[in-house]
Design an enzyme around this catalytic site. Structure first.
Site, PDB file in Angstrom:
ATOM      1  N   GLU A   1     -41.940 -49.164  34.733  1.00  0.00           N
ATOM      2  CA  GLU A   1     -42.098 -48.120  33.726  1.00  0.00           C
ATOM      3  C   GLU A   1     -41.680 -48.686  32.373  1.00  0.00           C
ATOM      4  O   GLU A   1     -40.483 -48.808  32.102  1.00  0.00           O
ATOM      5  CB  GLU A   1     -41.243 -46.886  34.064  1.00  0.00           C
ATOM      6  CG  GLU A   1     -41.328 -45.797  33.022  1.00  0.00           C
ATOM      7  CD  GLU A   1     -40.001 -45.450  32.363  1.00  0.00           C
ATOM      8  OE1 GLU A   1     -39.964 -44.508  31.594  1.00  0.00           O
ATOM      9  OE2 GLU A   1     -38.981 -46.137  32.615  1.00  0.00           O
TER      10      GLU A   1
ATOM     11  N   ASP B   1     -37.722 -48.660  37.128  1.00  0.00           N
ATOM     12  CA  ASP B   1     -37.393 -47.836  35.970  1.00  0.00           C
ATOM     13  C   ASP B   1     -37.097 -48.702  34.743  1.00  0.00           C
ATOM     14  O   ASP B   1     -36.628 -49.836  34.857  1.00  0.00           O
ATOM     15  CB  ASP B   1     -36.139 -47.018  36.337  1.00  0.00           C
ATOM     16  CG  ASP B   1     -35.844 -45.891  35.379  1.00  0.00           C
ATOM     17  OD1 ASP B   1     -36.714 -45.022  35.215  1.00  0.00           O
ATOM     18  OD2 ASP B   1     -34.740 -45.883  34.786  1.00  0.00           O
TER      19      ASP B   1
HETATM   20  C1  NOJ Z   1     -37.347 -43.214  33.081  1.00  0.00           C
HETATM   21  C2  NOJ Z   1     -37.417 -42.137  34.087  1.00  0.00           C
HETATM   22  O1  NOJ Z   1     -38.743 -41.871  34.400  1.00  0.00           O
HETATM   23  C3  NOJ Z   1     -36.679 -40.969  33.491  1.00  0.00           C
HETATM   24  O2  NOJ Z   1     -36.932 -39.786  34.161  1.00  0.00           O
HETATM   25  C4  NOJ Z   1     -35.236 -41.354  33.455  1.00  0.00           C
HETATM   26  O3  NOJ Z   1     -34.448 -40.318  32.939  1.00  0.00           O
HETATM   27  C5  NOJ Z   1     -35.058 -42.584  32.587  1.00  0.00           C
HETATM   28  N1  NOJ Z   1     -35.990 -43.616  32.920  1.00  0.00           N
HETATM   29  C6  NOJ Z   1     -33.670 -43.154  32.718  1.00  0.00           C
HETATM   30  O4  NOJ Z   1     -33.472 -43.654  34.000  1.00  0.00           O
END
Ligand code: NOJ
Length: 593
Positions: free
Chosen positions: A257, A228
């Site tokens: 991500e 993440d």
């Molecule tokens: C990215 C995640 O995909 C999202 O859903 C999340 O709220 C944020 N990061 C914070 O962790």
């Protein structure tokens, strides 16, 4: 080592997939659960047992990896923000990375997930492995949980309080407030994202904690990590993290991500090339939206332009591709057009990169409240029909991806491109997949320079067959259609097979890259017996090379560029590596100037 690029990923937001065990719905605080599924910010009951019950459904679709949202123990109270009462049903508000959340397991004692190897988490991993499916665990290193609006930013180590945002004497957290300037990467990395308690990566105590926690999950059999918020922490942290994690589990595949990352975001490209992990391809996702959902004037050029940037990456074929996810409206909320959704799915199944299907896509799942934005992009799964067009397409194309190395590792060359038609070929070591997309009306076109050998080919998606003669073929393309033609070579076999990749030598027309070396398999430095690699993109050449005599031995090799009789050898004394005694391995090298 299993090639990760042969996989098809399915992304499950666990709370919204399937409630396999109603006994765990309420958890520690009944205020957090909505049995009527009306409050979209509360828990709705999905759990790991629910996934286990649907493994046959997923396996039947050809899914080979399942990405589940973070399983860490979440805060047990609500947060009031933007007029809503919110909970950590999504998994991104952890308070204890060494325990599993009670909403996911069967018995309270199983929340101490590392005391037993027979928890529901272990059973999920075992059952998936038995079906040759891999577990992708979503992990968060950037933050714990909110510290405002009722939140405290508390952090536990297997139940023992170790940090508290409001009394942070040991400096586990950053205290710079929310990000104000999103163009200032240093600020993005130090300040908070939406009031989430932002870890201070300078703290060795924090780094030891998070790395040890994630290794514990890996020890349970997790195969892949989705990481993440990688944009929100500095590159040095990720390099140390990935290095450490890979020392612990060398065969692990990781992807991060980087929100809106991809070819059009240089910092994300640098991250993908230097962090040791790949990234999610938002650039391609955005281009697909423009082409298939919004019918932008430029049409397929948007997609071809993204692919044209592949040489920015060391390994573009490892980017994780997707149509939509839990942070953006679903495709059907943008354009309620199942045929176009099907085109998007078929496209990512065949394009370069590893496809990731958001749960419910195959059932046309969507809720358009507030244009389908979060949280309405996270409905409960409603149907499990195994006959939908998209389910059946994924079933066919995931098998093709598994079989045909061109889909996994090959180049992606445009053969025909207009606003409405995109024909591309995936090529690798004689394996070919020719893919034609037509988003306009019916058309018959002639395509030239095909890499398919002469002969007749069936469309694997049921359209008209084609005949290739001297590299040319006529394609009849129905409206909103995808056609796929495949040519498969015998697999490369050997005691040890190395997928050898070299980056950083941009070849010009007529130049080919070969590898030569001291072992018989590489011709003992005789250039006439060197092995040719395949062009993937302007930055990457690759080949699968079998080794028998030299398996288990050290070899030394160099890359050489050949153009007719001209040779250009890499500088240096050559790459010196130990070949494993058996199995498959990927070696990536940079051209030595
Ligand atoms: C990215 C995640 O995909 C999202 O859903 C999340 O709220 C944020 N990061 C914070 O962790």
């Amino acid at each position: 080592m299993r090639e990760f690029r042969d996989r098809t990923i399915y992304f499950i937001l666990t709370d919204r997939f399937n409630d396999g065990d109603p006994d765990n719905d309420i958890g520690k605080n009944d205020e957090l659960f909505d049995p009527e599924k009306k409050n979209w910010y509360k828990y709705w009951g999905g759990d790991l047992q629910g996934i286990i019950k649907k493994l046959d459904y997923l396996n039947g679709m050809g899914i080979s990896s399942i990405w589940i949202t973070p399983v860490f123990d979440q805060i047990d109270y609500t947060i009031s923000e933007e007029g809503h009462i919110m909970t950590g049903y999504h998994g991104y508000w952890a308070k204890d990375f060494k325990r599993i959340d009670e909403h996911l397991v069967e018995k309270d004692e199983d929340t101490r997930v590392f005391l037993s190897d027979n928890t529901i988490f272990d059973r999920l991993v075992r059952e998936m492995h038995a079906l040759d499916m891999g577990v992708v665990l979503d992990v968060v290193c950037n933050h714990s949980n909110p510290h405002l609006a009722g939140g405290r930013g508390e952090l536990y180590d297997d139940g023992v309080l170790i940090a508290d945002y409001r009394d942070d004497r040991q400096g586990w957290y950053h205290h710079y407030g929310n990000v104000q300037n999103w163009n200032d990467l240093r600020q993005v990395q130090r300040a908070d994202l939406c009031n989430l308690s932002d870890f201070n990566e300078e703290s060795i105590a924090f780094r030891n904690y998070i790395k040890s926690a994630i290794k514990m999950w890996l020890s349970k059999g997790v195969d892949t990590l989705r990481v993440d918020t990688v944009k929100h922490m500095p590159l040095w942290f990720w390099q140390e993290f990935t290095g450490d994690i890979l020392s612990y589990k060398p065969e692990l595949f990781l992807f991060g991500e980087w929100f809106m990352g991809g070819a059009y975001d240089d910092a994300s490209v640098e991250f993908a090339n230097k962090s040791g992990m790949s990234i999610l391809d938002f650039s391609l996702q955005q281009a697909m939206d423009r082409v298939l959902a919004f019918d932008d004037y430029e049409g397929f050029n948007h997609i071809a332009n993204v692919i044209g940037q592949d040489g920015k990456f060391k390994t573009a074929t490892e980017l994780v591709t997707f149509i939509d996810n839990h942070d953006m409206p679903r495709f059907l909320s943008k354009r309620n057009d199942p045929e176009r959704l099907r085109m998007a799915v078929d496209f990512i199944m065949m394009a370069r990169g590893i496809p990731c299907i958001y749960y419910g896509t195959e059932q046309g799942l969507h809720n358009d409240t507030n244009w389908g934005n979060d949280p309405y992009n996270r409905p409960m799964m409603e149907s499990w029909d195994k006959d939908t067009t998209i389910y059946l397409d994924i079933r066919k194309l995931s098998r093709l991806r598994r079989m045909n190395p061109a889909v996994q590792k090959g180049s992606m060359l445009t053969k025909y491109l207009t606003r409405n038609i995109y024909v591309f070929s995936r090529d690798y070591m004689g394996n070919v997949c020719l893919v034609a997309l037509n988003k306009g009306g019916a058309e018959t076109i002639e395509v030239l320079n095909l890499s398919l050998p002469d002969g007749a080919y069936q469309d694997l998606l049921g359209g008209k067959p084609i005949t290739v003669r001297e590299g040319k073929a006529q394609l009849s393309l129905p409206p909103n259609s995808v056609s796929v033609f495949s040519q498969l070579m015998a697999p490369v076999t050997g005691q040890t097979v190395v997928t050898l990749q070299v980056n950083g030598y941009p070849t010009s027309y007529g130049e080919d890259i070969y590898v030569t070396g001291d072992c018989p398999e590489l011709g003992q430095w005789d250039i006439a017996r060197a092995r040719r690699l395949d062009y993937i993109n302007s930055n990457t050449w690759c080949a699968d090379i079998p080794f028998n005599e030299s398996a288990g031995k050290f070899i030394r090799y160099k890359y050489v560029v050949k153009k007719e009789n001209n040779l250009k050898r890499e500088s240096g004394t050559g790459h010196y590596r130990l070949l494993p005694g058996e199995g498959n391995i990927i070696w990536k090298d940079d051209w030595v100037y």
